[in-house]
Design a protein around this motif. Structure first.
Motif, PDB file in Angstrom:
ATOM      1  N   VAL A 154      -5.823  11.034  -1.575  1.00 18.85           N
ATOM      2  CA  VAL A 154      -4.900  12.165  -1.446  1.00 18.85           C
ATOM      3  C   VAL A 154      -3.871  11.864  -0.363  1.00 18.85           C
ATOM      4  O   VAL A 154      -4.222  11.373   0.714  1.00 18.85           O
ATOM      5  N   LYS A 155      -2.619  12.162  -0.652  1.00 10.83           N
ATOM      6  CA  LYS A 155      -1.518  11.908   0.283  1.00 10.83           C
ATOM      7  C   LYS A 155      -0.977  13.214   0.825  1.00 10.83           C
ATOM      8  O   LYS A 155      -0.967  14.224   0.121  1.00 10.83           O
ATOM      9  N   VAL A 156      -0.508  13.171   2.049  1.00 13.74           N
ATOM     10  CA  VAL A 156       0.147  14.346   2.638  1.00 13.74           C
ATOM     11  C   VAL A 156       1.207  13.856   3.603  1.00 13.74           C
ATOM     12  O   VAL A 156       1.039  12.816   4.251  1.00 13.74           O
ATOM     13  N   THR A 188       5.715  -1.320   2.715  1.00 16.38           N
ATOM     14  CA  THR A 188       7.168  -1.156   2.800  1.00 16.38           C
ATOM     15  C   THR A 188       7.672   0.284   2.802  1.00 16.38           C
ATOM     16  O   THR A 188       8.711   0.573   3.351  1.00 16.38           O
ATOM     17  N   ASP A 189       6.984   1.187   2.096  1.00 14.15           N
ATOM     18  CA  ASP A 189       7.559   2.498   1.750  1.00 14.15           C
ATOM     19  C   ASP A 189       8.887   2.286   1.019  1.00 14.15           C
ATOM     20  O   ASP A 189       9.910   2.867   1.360  1.00 14.15           O
ATOM     21  N   LEU A 190       8.841   1.441   0.006  1.00  8.89           N
ATOM     22  CA  LEU A 190      10.046   1.170  -0.793  1.00  8.89           C
ATOM     23  C   LEU A 190      10.387   2.382  -1.648  1.00  8.89           C
ATOM     24  O   LEU A 190       9.531   2.958  -2.303  1.00  8.89           O
ATOM     25  N   LEU A 227       0.809  -1.219   0.000  1.00  5.28           N
ATOM     26  CA  LEU A 227       0.000   0.000   0.000  1.00  5.28           C
ATOM     27  C   LEU A 227       0.844   1.273   0.000  1.00  5.28           C
ATOM     28  O   LEU A 227       0.312   2.362  -0.170  1.00  5.28           O
ATOM     29  N   HIS A 228       2.144   1.153   0.200  1.00  8.83           N
ATOM     30  CA  HIS A 228       2.963   2.368   0.297  1.00  8.83           C
ATOM     31  C   HIS A 228       4.322   2.144  -0.367  1.00  8.83           C
ATOM     32  O   HIS A 228       5.201   1.492   0.198  1.00  8.83           O
ATOM     33  N   THR A 229       4.438   2.648  -1.591  1.00  8.58           N
ATOM     34  CA  THR A 229       5.711   2.568  -2.319  1.00  8.58           C
ATOM     35  C   THR A 229       5.926   3.890  -3.064  1.00  8.58           C
ATOM     36  O   THR A 229       5.052   4.753  -3.074  1.00  8.58           O
ATOM     37  N   HIS A 230       7.094   3.989  -3.710  1.00  4.20           N
ATOM     38  CA  HIS A 230       7.376   5.140  -4.585  1.00  4.20           C
ATOM     39  C   HIS A 230       8.014   4.592  -5.860  1.00  4.20           C
ATOM     40  O   HIS A 230       9.178   4.206  -5.847  1.00  4.20           O
ATOM     41  N   VAL A 231       7.241   4.536  -6.921  1.00  2.00           N
ATOM     42  CA  VAL A 231       7.689   3.847  -8.135  1.00  2.00           C
ATOM     43  C   VAL A 231       7.667   4.754  -9.369  1.00  2.00           C
ATOM     44  O   VAL A 231       7.798   4.273 -10.489  1.00  2.00           O
ATOM     45  N   THR A 271       0.010   6.316   7.803  1.00  2.00           N
ATOM     46  CA  THR A 271       1.151   5.472   7.440  1.00  2.00           C
ATOM     47  C   THR A 271       2.383   5.913   8.231  1.00  2.00           C
ATOM     48  O   THR A 271       2.399   7.018   8.773  1.00  2.00           O
ATOM     49  N   HIS A 272       3.396   5.042   8.296  1.00  2.00           N
ATOM     50  CA  HIS A 272       4.521   5.185   9.224  1.00  2.00           C
ATOM     51  C   HIS A 272       4.006   5.041  10.661  1.00  2.00           C
ATOM     52  O   HIS A 272       4.453   5.735  11.566  1.00  2.00           O
ATOM     53  N   GLY A 273       3.069   4.129  10.837  1.00  2.00           N
ATOM     54  CA  GLY A 273       2.358   3.991  12.102  1.00  2.00           C
ATOM     55  C   GLY A 273       3.236   3.636  13.296  1.00  2.00           C
ATOM     56  O   GLY A 273       2.822   3.827  14.441  1.00  2.00           O
TER      57      GLY A 273
HETATM   58 ZN   LIG Z   1       6.622   7.205   1.441  1.00  2.00          ZN
END
Ligand SMILES: [Zn+2]
Length: 413
Positions: free
Chosen positions: A175-177, A297-299, A78-82, A237-239
């Protein structure tokens, strides 16, 4: 990716199945299913889930022997940067996913409204991984990395972000912040307020929920204040970060505001990342029964080599914290799938991801559940050992084997 290439089974006649995963220990929380099964794929979808050895191997063009291995739905991150080209803080989705059992990722705000078109074009034309996205409330997304994208409120236009959600409906989920003091400067929680405003603007048009994902960690305000702005269905996220204003109070107890938010339907996501997962915080939360709703992951370029590596490694860390295997897999498959499904336009809301139900997209992971003593590291440099590790062996995407070593013959349905 470990192991040898799956053996090819050339057949003289047209086989009804493209791929058969044979005899594996199938764990599919979406169906409450655990046990030895054969799983067959045809036409890009799950075609059969049967008792072991009830499907003739001759009926499949390719057979993957999975006895003793775990077979799960394709993992969902649910959390990556691609968004390659959209920021320095990214990795190519296929490079990691093809070798890790991961078949669906959500890009968490690398693109803002001004740069979303590029991410859409990239993922439509050049990426096999199933990709969804959050639009960053800052129009520049993470293009300004390492400088804070929310230091100048001029960039944070709720109307632009709402238009982006509406323009890319079905791809942009919400929406992300990022609410870290260093990234927002003097702006406090105003970026989050604007993200919620953007979501509400879009909701007024589509008459449906548009979730907000908030990254927090050393946030510029107490956790209770931040959480009070979130609505049911929004996600933190980053809980389990170890920064200021985190999930634990001064006495090391899970903050009452976090429990209250969860009761209201706010989701708690891992988002491990380079700096956002503290073993100490996660262990204290685990002892108090405060587990993540989704494991992610926040990969990105700065987290992939270490300490994150991939989804199975992140999942293994939760095994080491005492989370039962079924729960670890559920929070890496069906739970994020439900989040995605809820955010999709109504006609697309089939239970399609995160499941091995017959008819679902043919996404699966074959994993080795290994026992021993395995070293893990968190984002603060703390190391510990756990007794189990999930190691990826094969990834199946859209009913076809994926990644290295390349299967032979490479299937073209
Ligand atoms: Zn991230």
């Amino acid at each position: 990716m470990e192991g040898q290439p799956p053996p090819a089974r050339p057949t003289a006649h047209a086989a009804p199945y493209d791929v058969l995963i044979r005899g594996g220990d199938v764990l599919d929380p979406s169906q409450g299913l655990r046990g030895r099964r054969d799983v067959a794929f045809a036409w890009g979808r799950v075609a059969a889930v049967s008792d072991p050895e009830t499907i003739d191997p001759g009926d499949a063009r390719l057979v993957i022997e999975a006895t003793g291995r775990l077979v799960t739905p394709g993992l969902i991150d649910l959390h990556t940067h691609v968004y390659v080209g959209g920021s320095e803080l990214v990795i190519p989705a296929d490079e990691v996913c093809s070798a890790s059992g991961c078949t669906t990722v959500v890009d968490a705000g690398t693109a803002g409204a001004n740069t979303m078109l590029g991410l859409r074009m990239l993922t439509q034309g050049h990426v096999r991984t199933r990709v969804f996205a959050f639009v960053h409330i800052s129009g520049i997304g993470l293009a300004g990395h390492p400088h804070g994208e929310s230091r100048d409120l001029l960039y944070l236009d709720p109307q632009l972000a709402a238009r982006c959600v509406l323009s890319y409906r079905g791809f942009v989920l919400g929406v992300k912040v990022r609410q870290t003091a260093a990234l927002v400067g003097e702006n406090g929680l105003e970026p989050l307020r604007r993200a919620v405003r953007a979501a509400e603007l879009a909701e007024a048009v589509i008459r449906d929920r548009v979730p907000v994902m908030v990254h927090y960690g050393s946030a510029p305000a107490p956790l209770s204040e931040l959480l009070s702005l979130l609505r049911p269905g929004d996600v933190v996220t980053h809980g389990f970060n170890g920064g200021r204003n985190g999930v634990l109070d001064d006495a090391g107890r899970v903050d009452g505001a976090a429990r209250e938010a969860r009761k209201r339907g706010v989701l708690w996501d891992v988002g491990h990342g380079r700096g956002s997962f503290s073993y100490g915080v996660a262990a204290a939360c685990a002892e108090q029964g405060f587990w993540p709703d989704t494991i992610s992951t926040d990969l990105h370029s700065a987290s992939v080599n270490a300490p994150v590596v991939d989804m199975p490694t992140t999942m293994s860390k939760f095994l080491s914290l005492g989370m039962p295997l079924e729960q670890v897999v559920a929070r890496s498959t069906v739970a994020p799938a439900q989040f995605i499904n809820r955010a999709l336009p109504a006609p697309a809301r089939e239970p399609l991801l995160g499941t091995l139900q017959v008819g679902a997209p043919g996404d699966a992971a074959v994993l080795d559940l290994q026992g021993g003593a395995f070293a893990f590291r968190d984002s603060l440099g703390y190391s510990w050992t756990g007794p189990q590790r999930l190691s990826p062996v094969h990834t199946i995407l859209g009913g076809r084997p994926w990644g290295r070593p390349y299967p032979h013959p490479y299937l073209i349905p």
